[in-house]
Design an enzyme around this catalytic site. Structure first.
Site, PDB file in Angstrom:
ATOM      1  N   SER A 171      30.665   7.558  11.119  1.00 37.26           N
ATOM      2  CA  SER A 171      30.948   6.130  11.268  1.00 37.26           C
ATOM      3  C   SER A 171      29.652   5.373  11.473  1.00 37.26           C
ATOM      4  CB  SER A 171      31.878   5.883  12.461  1.00 37.26           C
ATOM      5  OG  SER A 171      31.206   6.171  13.679  1.00 37.26           O
ATOM      6  N   LYS A 172      29.742   4.054  11.305  1.00 35.71           N
ATOM      7  CA  LYS A 172      28.581   3.210  11.569  1.00 35.71           C
ATOM      8  C   LYS A 172      28.203   3.275  13.048  1.00 35.71           C
ATOM      9  CE  LYS A 172      30.467   0.333   7.930  1.00 35.71           C
ATOM     10  NZ  LYS A 172      31.341  -0.809   7.649  1.00 35.71           N
ATOM     11  N   GLN A 173      29.214   3.367  13.917  1.00 36.80           N
ATOM     12  CA  GLN A 173      28.949   3.442  15.347  1.00 36.80           C
ATOM     13  C   GLN A 173      28.176   4.705  15.704  1.00 36.80           C
ATOM     14  OE1 GLN A 173      31.921   2.714  14.010  1.00 36.80           O
ATOM     15  NE2 GLN A 173      32.172   0.576  14.599  1.00 36.80           N
ATOM     16  N   THR A 210      34.991  -3.044   6.645  1.00 32.79           N
ATOM     17  CA  THR A 210      34.505  -4.025   7.606  1.00 32.79           C
ATOM     18  C   THR A 210      32.983  -4.071   7.498  1.00 32.79           C
ATOM     19  OG1 THR A 210      36.328  -3.602   9.127  1.00 32.79           O
ATOM     20  CG2 THR A 210      34.342  -4.603  10.053  1.00 32.79           C
TER      21      THR A 210
END
Length: 297
Positions: A229-231, A11
């Site tokens: 994660s990107k978060q 994503t």
């Protein structure tokens, strides 16, 4: 096994990080080891989460690590008609229904209670579309190539959303339709997606689509014990070759492939050639996660 076709499907909510690299590398090696194809799909069905330029950055990162894909890049934002056709089929077969309920309304329940299964609870309000997990394939049984036999009743997970109230397509339906349209035979991805598989098996069965094999990988965890994660602001993968080489070696270590220490600074092509020949899923320790720090040793 040249009929093998795998894929990597990020994503574009931000650049790839070390956890992404481990997943992409495993998928790539699993395909190349048997002379199979490896496809790239950009899962950009949620535009608000996909900043401009993020997808292009991902392509450059994959190229920097020598992970060359076959064929053209598959973009989910172009696939609305295919998703609608699949949803129409599910509706015709009584396997999907519109739902006007909000998360706030059913917050005291562990899963969505299915209030709209027999008709909209609040007609006139915006509606999402849900899968009837109580119908169709039950239980779902499959063999994961690393974690062994899995046996799940999807009804215990609830009726997953297929299309949101804002008309954006949801992950579960899109991934099933795209895997079938791309002819994917093998899915290699992180352990965090293992519990999505029962819904996807239900959708495959309900739509009459092939069922790929699955290999779920241990997640790479940060120092705080959370999945990289990107978060969680995991550092993006570098593009500079001097930084790429040792990081590629570290990813092979994280996959328990035991690459020779002397290859840690070898050219990417040399590392990958050796890794393809030596790839062995049987070496991967079947555990849900491992620390990024441990992967460097």
């Amino acid at each position: 096994m040249n009929h093998y076709r795998g894929r990597f499907a990020p994503t574009p909510s931000g650049p790839l990080h070390f956890g992404s690299l481990v997943a992409a590398l495993a998928s790539f090696l699993d395909a190349r080891r048997v002379g199979g194809q490896w496809r790239l799909r950009i899962e950009d069905i949620d535009p608000p989460r996909c900043p401009p330029g993020a997808a292009e950055t991902i392509l450059r990162q994959l190229e920097a690590f020598g992970l060359e894909w076959d064929g053209s890049t598959h973009w989910q934002h172009e696939r609305g008609a295919a998703y609608q056709a699949a949803l129409d089929t599910l509706v015709d077969r009584g396997l999907a229904y519109p739902c006007s309920c909000s998360r706030k309304q059913w917050r005291d329940h562990p899963i969505y209670p299915g209030w709209c299964r027999e008709g909209l609870r609040e007609p006139g309000k915006p509606a999402a579309w849900r899968l009837r997990s109580d119908l169709g394939l039950r239980p779902v049984v499959w063999h994961d190539r690393l974690f062994g036999e899995q046996h799940v009743d999807p009804a215990t997970l609830g009726d997953v959303i297929l299309r949101r109230k804002d008309d954006l397509w949801a992950y579960q339906l899109a991934v099933v339709v795209d895997d079938a349209d791309q002819g994917i035979t093998d899915v290699v991805r992180g352990f965090d997606l293992l519990d999505n598989t029962p819904w996807q098996r239900q959708l495959q069965h309900g739509l009459g689509l092939p069922e790929p094999r699955y290999l779920h990988l241990p997640l790479i965890m940060g120092g705080d014990g959370q999945k990289l994660s990107k978060q969680n602001l995991a550092p993006p993968l570098p593009l500079d070759d001097d930084a790429v080489r040792p990081l590629l070696h570290r990813a092979l270590v994280a996959l328990d492939q035991r690459p020779p220490a002397e290859l840690a600074t070898a050219p990417v092509a040399e590392q990958l050639a050796r890794a393809i020949t030596a790839w062995d899923v049987g070496r991967i320790h079947p555990r849900p996660g491992r620390s990024a720090t441990a992967a460097s040793h």
